[in-house]
Design an enzyme around this catalytic site. Sequence first.
Site, PDB file in Angstrom:
ATOM      1  N   SER A 131      64.397-142.883 -15.290  1.00 48.56           N
ATOM      2  CA  SER A 131      63.744-142.770 -14.035  1.00 48.56           C
ATOM      3  C   SER A 131      63.411-141.285 -13.606  1.00 48.56           C
ATOM      4  CB  SER A 131      64.454-143.474 -12.829  1.00 48.56           C
ATOM      5  OG  SER A 131      64.153-143.054 -11.654  1.00 48.56           O
ATOM      6  N   LEU A 146      66.002-152.790 -19.791  1.00 50.33           N
ATOM      7  CA  LEU A 146      65.447-152.658 -18.230  1.00 50.33           C
ATOM      8  C   LEU A 146      66.484-153.080 -17.378  1.00 50.33           C
ATOM      9  CD1 LEU A 146      61.846-154.149 -19.135  1.00 50.33           C
ATOM     10  CD2 LEU A 146      62.752-151.964 -19.577  1.00 50.33           C
ATOM     11  N   ALA A 147      67.657-153.955 -17.465  1.00 54.23           N
ATOM     12  CA  ALA A 147      68.340-154.265 -16.822  1.00 54.23           C
ATOM     13  C   ALA A 147      68.954-153.193 -15.933  1.00 54.23           C
ATOM     14  CB  ALA A 147      69.240-155.229 -17.298  1.00 54.23           C
ATOM     15  N   GLU A 204      63.886-140.680 -10.239  1.00 53.91           N
ATOM     16  CA  GLU A 204      65.137-140.440  -9.607  1.00 53.91           C
ATOM     17  C   GLU A 204      65.970-139.168 -10.167  1.00 53.91           C
ATOM     18  OE1 GLU A 204      65.913-141.649  -6.244  1.00 53.91           O
ATOM     19  OE2 GLU A 204      63.698-141.688  -6.430  1.00 53.91           O
ATOM     20  N   THR A 252      63.877-160.751 -15.815  1.00 50.06           N
ATOM     21  CA  THR A 252      63.387-161.400 -14.603  1.00 50.06           C
ATOM     22  C   THR A 252      62.994-160.278 -13.524  1.00 50.06           C
ATOM     23  OG1 THR A 252      65.970-161.330 -13.842  1.00 50.06           O
ATOM     24  CG2 THR A 252      65.052-163.324 -14.891  1.00 50.06           C
ATOM     25  N   GLY A 253      63.235-159.135 -13.963  1.00 53.80           N
ATOM     26  CA  GLY A 253      62.564-158.137 -13.087  1.00 53.80           C
ATOM     27  C   GLY A 253      61.119-157.769 -13.028  1.00 53.80           C
ATOM     28  N   ARG A 301      56.298-156.454  -7.329  1.00 55.47           N
ATOM     29  CA  ARG A 301      57.318-155.871  -6.812  1.00 55.47           C
ATOM     30  C   ARG A 301      58.400-156.375  -5.742  1.00 55.47           C
ATOM     31  NH1 ARG A 301      60.681-150.993  -8.242  1.00 55.47           N
ATOM     32  NH2 ARG A 301      59.442-149.100  -7.392  1.00 55.47           N
ATOM     33  N   SER A 326      68.528-151.544  -9.287  1.00 56.09           N
ATOM     34  CA  SER A 326      67.531-150.705  -9.262  1.00 56.09           C
ATOM     35  C   SER A 326      67.125-150.119  -7.823  1.00 56.09           C
ATOM     36  CB  SER A 326      66.311-151.035 -10.055  1.00 56.09           C
ATOM     37  OG  SER A 326      65.579-152.177  -9.071  1.00 56.09           O
ATOM     38  N   TYR A 364      72.397-144.156  -7.775  1.00 58.25           N
ATOM     39  CA  TYR A 364      71.364-144.392  -8.587  1.00 58.25           C
ATOM     40  C   TYR A 364      70.941-143.368  -9.548  1.00 58.25           C
ATOM     41  CZ  TYR A 364      67.063-146.288 -10.606  1.00 58.25           C
ATOM     42  OH  TYR A 364      66.053-146.660 -11.368  1.00 58.25           O
TER      43      TYR A 364
HETATM   44  P1  NAP Z   1      64.084-154.776 -11.134  1.00 57.78           P
HETATM   45  O1  NAP Z   1      62.878-155.579 -10.566  1.00 57.78           O
HETATM   46  O2  NAP Z   1      65.071-154.731  -9.777  1.00 57.78           O
HETATM   47  O3  NAP Z   1      64.737-155.794 -12.275  1.00 57.78           O
HETATM   48  C1  NAP Z   1      65.880-155.193 -12.499  1.00 57.78           C
HETATM   49  C2  NAP Z   1      66.624-156.408 -13.669  1.00 57.78           C
HETATM   50  O4  NAP Z   1      67.957-156.155 -14.080  1.00 57.78           O
HETATM   51  C3  NAP Z   1      66.575-157.847 -13.190  1.00 57.78           C
HETATM   52  O5  NAP Z   1      65.938-158.848 -14.024  1.00 57.78           O
HETATM   53  C4  NAP Z   1      68.086-158.039 -12.877  1.00 57.78           C
HETATM   54  O6  NAP Z   1      68.480-159.331 -12.974  1.00 57.78           O
HETATM   55  C5  NAP Z   1      68.478-157.427 -14.070  1.00 57.78           C
HETATM   56  N1  NAP Z   1      70.025-157.131 -14.085  1.00 57.78           N
HETATM   57  C6  NAP Z   1      70.806-156.381 -13.001  1.00 57.78           C
HETATM   58  N2  NAP Z   1      71.932-156.417 -13.326  1.00 57.78           N
HETATM   59  C7  NAP Z   1      72.201-156.873 -14.351  1.00 57.78           C
HETATM   60  C8  NAP Z   1      73.314-157.410 -15.010  1.00 57.78           C
HETATM   61  N3  NAP Z   1      74.500-156.829 -14.930  1.00 57.78           N
HETATM   62  N4  NAP Z   1      73.040-157.776 -16.375  1.00 57.78           N
HETATM   63  C9  NAP Z   1      71.919-158.297 -16.701  1.00 57.78           C
HETATM   64  N5  NAP Z   1      70.685-158.180 -15.950  1.00 57.78           N
HETATM   65  C10 NAP Z   1      70.953-157.612 -14.928  1.00 57.78           C
HETATM   66  O7  NAP Z   1      63.557-153.381 -11.430  1.00 57.78           O
HETATM   67  P2  NAP Z   1      62.194-153.002 -12.268  1.00 57.78           P
HETATM   68  O8  NAP Z   1      61.524-152.346 -11.263  1.00 57.78           O
HETATM   69  O9  NAP Z   1      61.772-154.033 -13.124  1.00 57.78           O
HETATM   70  O10 NAP Z   1      62.890-152.072 -13.099  1.00 57.78           O
HETATM   71  C11 NAP Z   1      63.170-152.101 -14.454  1.00 57.78           C
HETATM   72  C12 NAP Z   1      64.045-150.934 -15.040  1.00 57.78           C
HETATM   73  O11 NAP Z   1      63.242-149.837 -14.947  1.00 57.78           O
HETATM   74  C13 NAP Z   1      65.392-150.671 -14.105  1.00 57.78           C
HETATM   75  O12 NAP Z   1      66.210-150.223 -15.079  1.00 57.78           O
HETATM   76  C14 NAP Z   1      64.815-149.436 -13.296  1.00 57.78           C
HETATM   77  O13 NAP Z   1      66.334-148.885 -12.767  1.00 57.78           O
HETATM   78  C15 NAP Z   1      64.058-148.479 -14.107  1.00 57.78           C
HETATM   79  N6  NAP Z   1      63.182-147.939 -13.580  1.00 57.78           N
HETATM   80  C16 NAP Z   1      62.248-148.681 -12.612  1.00 57.78           C
HETATM   81  C17 NAP Z   1      61.035-148.004 -12.171  1.00 57.78           C
HETATM   82  C18 NAP Z   1      60.357-148.383 -10.904  1.00 57.78           C
HETATM   83  O14 NAP Z   1      59.535-147.903 -10.294  1.00 57.78           O
HETATM   84  N7  NAP Z   1      59.980-149.937 -11.116  1.00 57.78           N
HETATM   85  C19 NAP Z   1      60.919-146.496 -12.359  1.00 57.78           C
HETATM   86  C20 NAP Z   1      61.850-146.013 -13.239  1.00 57.78           C
HETATM   87  C21 NAP Z   1      62.671-146.641 -13.728  1.00 57.78           C
HETATM   88  P3  NAP Z   1      68.425-160.485 -11.495  1.00 57.78           P
HETATM   89  O15 NAP Z   1      67.020-161.138 -11.594  1.00 57.78           O
HETATM   90  O16 NAP Z   1      69.241-161.488 -12.159  1.00 57.78           O
HETATM   91  O17 NAP Z   1      68.640-159.811 -10.481  1.00 57.78           O
HETATM   92  O1  F7E Z   2      61.050-145.705  -1.828  1.00 58.57           O
HETATM   93  C1  F7E Z   2      60.728-144.102   1.569  1.00 58.57           C
HETATM   94  C2  F7E Z   2      61.924-143.785   0.956  1.00 58.57           C
HETATM   95  O2  F7E Z   2      62.614-147.931  -2.286  1.00 58.57           O
HETATM   96  C3  F7E Z   2      60.215-144.688  -1.924  1.00 58.57           C
HETATM   97  C4  F7E Z   2      62.950-147.476  -7.666  1.00 58.57           C
HETATM   98  O3  F7E Z   2      62.333-148.625  -8.442  1.00 58.57           O
HETATM   99  O4  F7E Z   2      61.504-146.090  -8.072  1.00 58.57           O
HETATM  100  C5  F7E Z   2      62.142-146.504  -7.004  1.00 58.57           C
HETATM  101  O5  F7E Z   2      62.876-145.892  -6.118  1.00 58.57           O
HETATM  102  C6  F7E Z   2      60.211-143.690  -0.539  1.00 58.57           C
HETATM  103  C7  F7E Z   2      61.711-143.207  -0.463  1.00 58.57           C
HETATM  104  O6  F7E Z   2      61.607-146.309  -3.992  1.00 58.57           O
HETATM  105  C8  F7E Z   2      60.905-146.754   3.559  1.00 58.57           C
HETATM  106  O7  F7E Z   2      62.837-143.052   1.638  1.00 58.57           O
HETATM  107  C9  F7E Z   2      60.458-144.814   3.886  1.00 58.57           C
HETATM  108  O8  F7E Z   2      61.232-141.771  -0.249  1.00 58.57           O
HETATM  109  O9  F7E Z   2      60.068-147.854  -2.794  1.00 58.57           O
HETATM  110  P1  F7E Z   2      61.510-146.931  -2.538  1.00 58.57           P
HETATM  111  P2  F7E Z   2      62.540-145.265  -4.792  1.00 58.57           P
HETATM  112  O10 F7E Z   2      63.716-145.040  -3.954  1.00 58.57           O
HETATM  113  O11 F7E Z   2      61.382-144.115  -4.923  1.00 58.57           O
HETATM  114  C10 F7E Z   2      62.316-144.948  -8.927  1.00 58.57           C
HETATM  115  C11 F7E Z   2      61.583-144.215  -9.789  1.00 58.57           C
HETATM  116  C12 F7E Z   2      63.291-146.067  -9.542  1.00 58.57           C
HETATM  117  O12 F7E Z   2      63.600-145.608 -10.644  1.00 58.57           O
HETATM  118  C13 F7E Z   2      63.908-147.031  -8.492  1.00 58.57           C
HETATM  119  O13 F7E Z   2      64.414-148.184  -9.211  1.00 58.57           O
HETATM  120  O14 F7E Z   2      60.030-144.484   0.391  1.00 58.57           O
HETATM  121  N1  F7E Z   2      60.809-144.854   2.451  1.00 58.57           N
HETATM  122  N2  F7E Z   2      60.686-146.002   4.299  1.00 58.57           N
HETATM  123  C14 F7E Z   2      61.113-146.206   2.412  1.00 58.57           C
HETATM  124  N3  F7E Z   2      61.570-146.581   1.314  1.00 58.57           N
HETATM  125  C15 F7E Z   2      62.086-148.022   1.254  1.00 58.57           C
HETATM  126  N4  F7E Z   2      62.685-149.004   0.218  1.00 58.57           N
HETATM  127  N5  F7E Z   2      61.757-148.840   2.764  1.00 58.57           N
HETATM  128  C16 F7E Z   2      61.532-148.203   3.956  1.00 58.57           C
HETATM  129  O15 F7E Z   2      61.494-149.021   4.941  1.00 58.57           O
END
Ligand code: NAP
Ligand code: F7E
Length: 327
Positions: free
Chosen positions: A127, A82-83, A129, A12-13, A186, A86, A151
């Site tokens: 990630s 992927l869950a 991160e 669902t993400g 997103r 996040s 995280y």
């Molecule tokens: P997201 O939109 O926040 O989706 C997270 C998903 O995890 C949702 O479907 C959520 O379900 C599910 N979930 C959370 N807790 C759970 C649990 N206890 N059991 C089962 N499902 C659960 O994240 P995303 O951006 O698609 O990212 C996917 C994965 O890649 C994550 O692991 C994230 O940390 C990692 N990641 C993301 C990025 C990025 O830039 N997007 C970069 C690097 C790594 P609900 O709908 O019920 O909340």
């Molecule tokens: O922040 C700055 C904030 O929350 C990016 C997740 O998908 O990518 C994501 O993590 C930057 C940070 O993403 C605001 O301080 C400024 O430096 O969009 P973000 P993130 O923290 O980089 C990584 C790869 C993952 O794995 C994670 O799951 O933007 N920033 N002002 C802000 N950020 C937010 N959210 N809101 C603000 O108002």
Amino acid sequence: MSRKRALVTGITGQDGSYLAEFLLEQGYQVIGMVRRSSTVNFDRIAHLQELEALDIVQGDLLDQMSLIDILREYDPQEVYNLAAQSFVPTSWRQPVLTGEFTALGVTRVLDAIRIVNPDIRFYQASSSEMFGKVMEVPQTESTPFYPRSPYGVAKVYGHWITVNYRESYNLYACSGILFNHESPRRGLEFVTHKVTHAAARIKLGLQNELRLGNLEAQRDWGYAGDYVQAMWLMLQQDEPDDYVVSTGETHSVRELCEVAFSYLGLNYEEHVVIDEKFYRPAEVDLLIGDATKAHTQLGWKPSVDFPGLIRLMVDADLEALRTEGYG
Ligand code: NAP
Ligand code: F7E
């Protein structure tokens, strides 16, 4: 011939929805794991729900038996984990829960695979991160980790337990170290979508101000639709391995504002207000990935550049607001 089957946790993400679409296009039977909630939130996969090749099943990363039962019942060849919890700021407010989902959840999935069928191929959503306070620029698969949030710490655990199960039990387990990737799907709390959505609303006269934190943070932002293809490619190789997936470009939050607002003929400086509330206890200042290994070994390349990504998100936000009757 029967279809290949893939289990996707977090369907669902944002990424789960794009990966499900991609796998369905490849002819897979997709099993999407969702956790139980009092209201159903399938917005991102609503358009796929009627497809016969998609099964939605209940399970939770906190519940070991649910994972074992799903693997026994559906017998997938591939599992994409992927869950996760996040959102980085939430990880300071709920550090233990973040560790349970994002760190130990990985071990539960790996143990379920080890017990039910060790031939299953496993993808872990690691990630950028994990690099946190970066030890090297750009970051590669061999750059040491220095996470800066609960995280990031949880993701380092998830990465190493994946490597460990590969080395201990000979599992085909891969860790994809994905840099930030975005899309119209997103979550609205992440900075790209927060900015593009606010810019569209300001353009339509629905708000005037956008409150943000650190404008100088730099990220390597790519398009989610491209990145899910790299996940799949990792599971199609002869040997399991870990890969950085990134664009190789970095941009600041300030540049993000400039691109989004100027695309709509607006000046971000007239609307953006700095709010301390959005600063983090420890910041990741600069991320930029070197995806040479993914380019050469997987043949993967991103197709959307930074301005193109931001513009497509602004366009989608405008379109959605107009569909809702604004503008
Ligand atoms: P997201 O939109 O926040 O989706 C997270 C998903 O995890 C949702 O479907 C959520 O379900 C599910 N979930 C959370 N807790 C759970 C649990 N206890 N059991 C089962 N499902 C659960 O994240 P995303 O951006 O698609 O990212 C996917 C994965 O890649 C994550 O692991 C994230 O940390 C990692 N990641 C993301 C990025 C990025 O830039 N997007 C970069 C690097 C790594 P609900 O709908 O019920 O909340
Ligand atoms: O922040 C700055 C904030 O929350 C990016 C997740 O998908 O990518 C994501 O993590 C930057 C940070 O993403 C605001 O301080 C400024 O430096 O969009 P973000 P993130 O923290 O980089 C990584 C790869 C993952 O794995 C994670 O799951 O933007 N920033 N002002 C802000 N950020 C937010 N959210 N809101 C603000 O108002």
